[in-house]
Write a protein that holds these residues in place. Sequence first.
Motif, PDB file in Angstrom:
ATOM      1  N   ALA A  37       2.814 -21.664   0.912  1.00 45.38           N
ATOM      2  CA  ALA A  37       4.146 -21.083   0.684  1.00 45.38           C
ATOM      3  C   ALA A  37       5.091 -22.117   0.084  1.00 45.38           C
ATOM      4  CB  ALA A  37       4.711 -20.527   1.986  1.00 45.38           C
ATOM      5  N   ALA A  38       5.056 -23.344   0.580  1.00 39.50           N
ATOM      6  CA  ALA A  38       5.930 -24.403   0.055  1.00 39.50           C
ATOM      7  C   ALA A  38       5.623 -24.668  -1.409  1.00 39.50           C
ATOM      8  CB  ALA A  38       5.752 -25.680   0.870  1.00 39.50           C
ATOM      9  N   ASN A  39       4.357 -24.680  -1.764  1.00 39.23           N
ATOM     10  CA  ASN A  39       3.950 -24.965  -3.137  1.00 39.23           C
ATOM     11  C   ASN A  39       4.439 -23.896  -4.112  1.00 39.23           C
ATOM     12  OD1 ASN A  39       2.563 -26.673  -5.019  1.00 39.23           O
ATOM     13  ND2 ASN A  39       0.996 -25.077  -5.143  1.00 39.23           N
ATOM     14  N   THR A  40       4.536 -22.652  -3.666  1.00 43.33           N
ATOM     15  CA  THR A  40       5.024 -21.598  -4.563  1.00 43.33           C
ATOM     16  C   THR A  40       6.522 -21.739  -4.816  1.00 43.33           C
ATOM     17  OG1 THR A  40       5.446 -20.016  -2.774  1.00 43.33           O
ATOM     18  CG2 THR A  40       3.261 -19.954  -3.831  1.00 43.33           C
ATOM     19  N   LEU A  45       7.516 -30.170  -2.425  1.00 40.94           N
ATOM     20  CA  LEU A  45       7.722 -30.071  -0.982  1.00 40.94           C
ATOM     21  C   LEU A  45       6.503 -30.595  -0.244  1.00 40.94           C
ATOM     22  CD1 LEU A  45       9.420 -26.583  -0.519  1.00 40.94           C
ATOM     23  CD2 LEU A  45      10.471 -28.828  -0.319  1.00 40.94           C
ATOM     24  N   GLN A  46       6.755 -31.313   0.824  1.00 41.70           N
ATOM     25  CA  GLN A  46       5.703 -31.873   1.662  1.00 41.70           C
ATOM     26  C   GLN A  46       5.784 -31.250   3.048  1.00 41.70           C
ATOM     27  OE1 GLN A  46       3.400 -34.267   0.575  1.00 41.70           O
ATOM     28  NE2 GLN A  46       4.315 -33.773  -1.398  1.00 41.70           N
ATOM     29  N   VAL A  47       4.639 -30.924   3.602  1.00 43.64           N
ATOM     30  CA  VAL A  47       4.542 -30.395   4.965  1.00 43.64           C
ATOM     31  C   VAL A  47       3.842 -31.465   5.789  1.00 43.64           C
ATOM     32  CG1 VAL A  47       3.555 -28.591   6.427  1.00 43.64           C
ATOM     33  CG2 VAL A  47       4.406 -28.018   4.130  1.00 43.64           C
ATOM     34  N   GLU A  48       4.581 -32.087   6.687  1.00 39.91           N
ATOM     35  CA  GLU A  48       4.037 -33.173   7.500  1.00 39.91           C
ATOM     36  C   GLU A  48       3.803 -32.692   8.923  1.00 39.91           C
ATOM     37  OE1 GLU A  48       5.253 -37.637   9.044  1.00 39.91           O
ATOM     38  OE2 GLU A  48       6.391 -36.741   7.406  1.00 39.91           O
ATOM     39  N   LYS A  63       7.431 -31.286   9.841  1.00 41.30           N
ATOM     40  CA  LYS A  63       8.647 -31.647   9.110  1.00 41.30           C
ATOM     41  C   LYS A  63       8.414 -31.267   7.658  1.00 41.30           C
ATOM     42  CE  LYS A  63       9.769 -36.036   7.971  1.00 41.30           C
ATOM     43  NZ  LYS A  63      10.269 -37.426   8.136  1.00 41.30           N
ATOM     44  N   ILE A  64       9.407 -30.625   7.057  1.00 39.19           N
ATOM     45  CA  ILE A  64       9.320 -30.201   5.669  1.00 39.19           C
ATOM     46  C   ILE A  64      10.340 -31.014   4.887  1.00 39.19           C
ATOM     47  CG2 ILE A  64       9.364 -28.240   4.087  1.00 39.19           C
ATOM     48  CD1 ILE A  64       7.407 -27.971   6.590  1.00 39.19           C
ATOM     49  N   TYR A  65       9.886 -31.674   3.818  1.00 35.52           N
ATOM     50  CA  TYR A  65      10.802 -32.502   3.043  1.00 35.52           C
ATOM     51  C   TYR A  65      10.382 -32.559   1.574  1.00 35.52           C
ATOM     52  CZ  TYR A  65       7.215 -36.099   3.559  1.00 35.52           C
ATOM     53  OH  TYR A  65       6.030 -36.785   3.530  1.00 35.52           O
ATOM     54  N   ALA A  66      11.331 -32.959   0.757  1.00 39.08           N
ATOM     55  CA  ALA A  66      11.099 -33.218  -0.666  1.00 39.08           C
ATOM     56  C   ALA A  66      11.771 -34.536  -0.973  1.00 39.08           C
ATOM     57  CB  ALA A  66      11.676 -32.101  -1.527  1.00 39.08           C
ATOM     58  N   VAL A  67      11.011 -35.483  -1.454  1.00 38.24           N
ATOM     59  CA  VAL A  67      11.476 -36.845  -1.714  1.00 38.24           C
ATOM     60  C   VAL A  67      12.089 -37.368  -0.412  1.00 38.24           C
ATOM     61  CG1 VAL A  67      12.731 -38.329  -3.320  1.00 38.24           C
ATOM     62  CG2 VAL A  67      11.861 -36.139  -4.108  1.00 38.24           C
ATOM     63  N   ALA A  68      13.391 -37.604  -0.360  1.00 39.42           N
ATOM     64  CA  ALA A  68      14.010 -38.126   0.865  1.00 39.42           C
ATOM     65  C   ALA A  68      14.837 -37.065   1.580  1.00 39.42           C
ATOM     66  CB  ALA A  68      14.889 -39.321   0.526  1.00 39.42           C
ATOM     67  N   TYR A 151      12.584 -19.662   3.730  1.00 41.53           N
ATOM     68  CA  TYR A 151      12.735 -20.878   4.536  1.00 41.53           C
ATOM     69  C   TYR A 151      12.593 -22.124   3.658  1.00 41.53           C
ATOM     70  CZ  TYR A 151      11.272 -24.645   7.651  1.00 41.53           C
ATOM     71  OH  TYR A 151      11.148 -25.849   8.277  1.00 41.53           O
ATOM     72  N   PHE A 152      11.581 -22.146   2.804  1.00 41.82           N
ATOM     73  CA  PHE A 152      11.343 -23.306   1.945  1.00 41.82           C
ATOM     74  C   PHE A 152      12.352 -23.415   0.799  1.00 41.82           C
ATOM     75  CE2 PHE A 152       6.949 -22.921   3.678  1.00 41.82           C
ATOM     76  CZ  PHE A 152       6.916 -24.156   4.281  1.00 41.82           C
ATOM     77  N   SER A 153      13.065 -22.347   0.523  1.00 41.01           N
ATOM     78  CA  SER A 153      14.043 -22.344  -0.576  1.00 41.01           C
ATOM     79  C   SER A 153      15.403 -22.892  -0.175  1.00 41.01           C
ATOM     80  CB  SER A 153      14.223 -20.918  -1.108  1.00 41.01           C
ATOM     81  OG  SER A 153      13.009 -20.451  -1.649  1.00 41.01           O
ATOM     82  N   VAL A 154      15.585 -23.171   1.089  1.00 46.40           N
ATOM     83  CA  VAL A 154      16.877 -23.673   1.561  1.00 46.40           C
ATOM     84  C   VAL A 154      17.151 -25.039   0.933  1.00 46.40           C
ATOM     85  CG1 VAL A 154      18.115 -24.514   3.600  1.00 46.40           C
ATOM     86  CG2 VAL A 154      16.844 -22.371   3.695  1.00 46.40           C
ATOM     87  N   VAL A 155      18.351 -25.167   0.400  1.00 46.51           N
ATOM     88  CA  VAL A 155      18.774 -26.439  -0.187  1.00 46.51           C
ATOM     89  C   VAL A 155      19.188 -27.362   0.947  1.00 46.51           C
ATOM     90  CG1 VAL A 155      20.462 -27.537  -1.710  1.00 46.51           C
ATOM     91  CG2 VAL A 155      19.541 -25.273  -2.273  1.00 46.51           C
ATOM     92  N   PRO A 156      18.681 -28.597   0.969  1.00 50.21           N
ATOM     93  CA  PRO A 156      19.077 -29.506   2.038  1.00 50.21           C
ATOM     94  C   PRO A 156      20.587 -29.703   2.047  1.00 50.21           C
ATOM     95  CG  PRO A 156      17.476 -30.546   0.565  1.00 50.21           C
ATOM     96  CD  PRO A 156      17.818 -29.224  -0.011  1.00 50.21           C
TER      97      PRO A 156
END
Length: 192
Positions: A37-40, A45-48, A63-68, A151-156
Amino acid sequence: MNNYFESLTGLLKYKNSVGDISEHAPRSALQTLLEAAANTVNPQLQVEHEPKKQGPFGRPDFKIYAVAAIIGYVETKPIGTNLNPLLKSEQILKYRQLSDNLLLTDYCSWIWMHGTEVQRLQLCHPEDLLRPRFKPDASRMEEVWNLLQAYFSVVPSGVARPKELADALAVRTRLLRDFLREELQLQEQNNS
């Protein structure tokens, strides 16, 4: 979603009841689903799984993150757990201080908390996993998939003003103080 569901039912192949499956057993299936889902949404996005402890906040399961930038966290519970009472638990309240974007699941039920919004979905009932010929409703699978993508589309959230930064740091400082106080008390008890 079909692979995810098949993985859940496959776990029960060797178990007699839903209660025999630990919180950890289905995590690899969930991680695969989360990564897909994150990849789409964003291939960066990274799923740790089981990230480092987040100080006094504890350690969410994912934990879900992109870069920092942290997008959010995912917390799992054993299949069949009633998630509603957990929404007010100390653990979830601490995780909500880490991020306004939190997903809570028992692998069958999903609760997405974003800001003040709470969205609930049910893929299937835990007992359905025990029925050999059961297939979840396609519309429910699509709803869960759409929830994950949202959920994955939320802007930090960032800190735009000094007051926001001061407030955010104050909350974390209080939690750190309480955590350190508890740790010192435990050490004193152990040394006595």
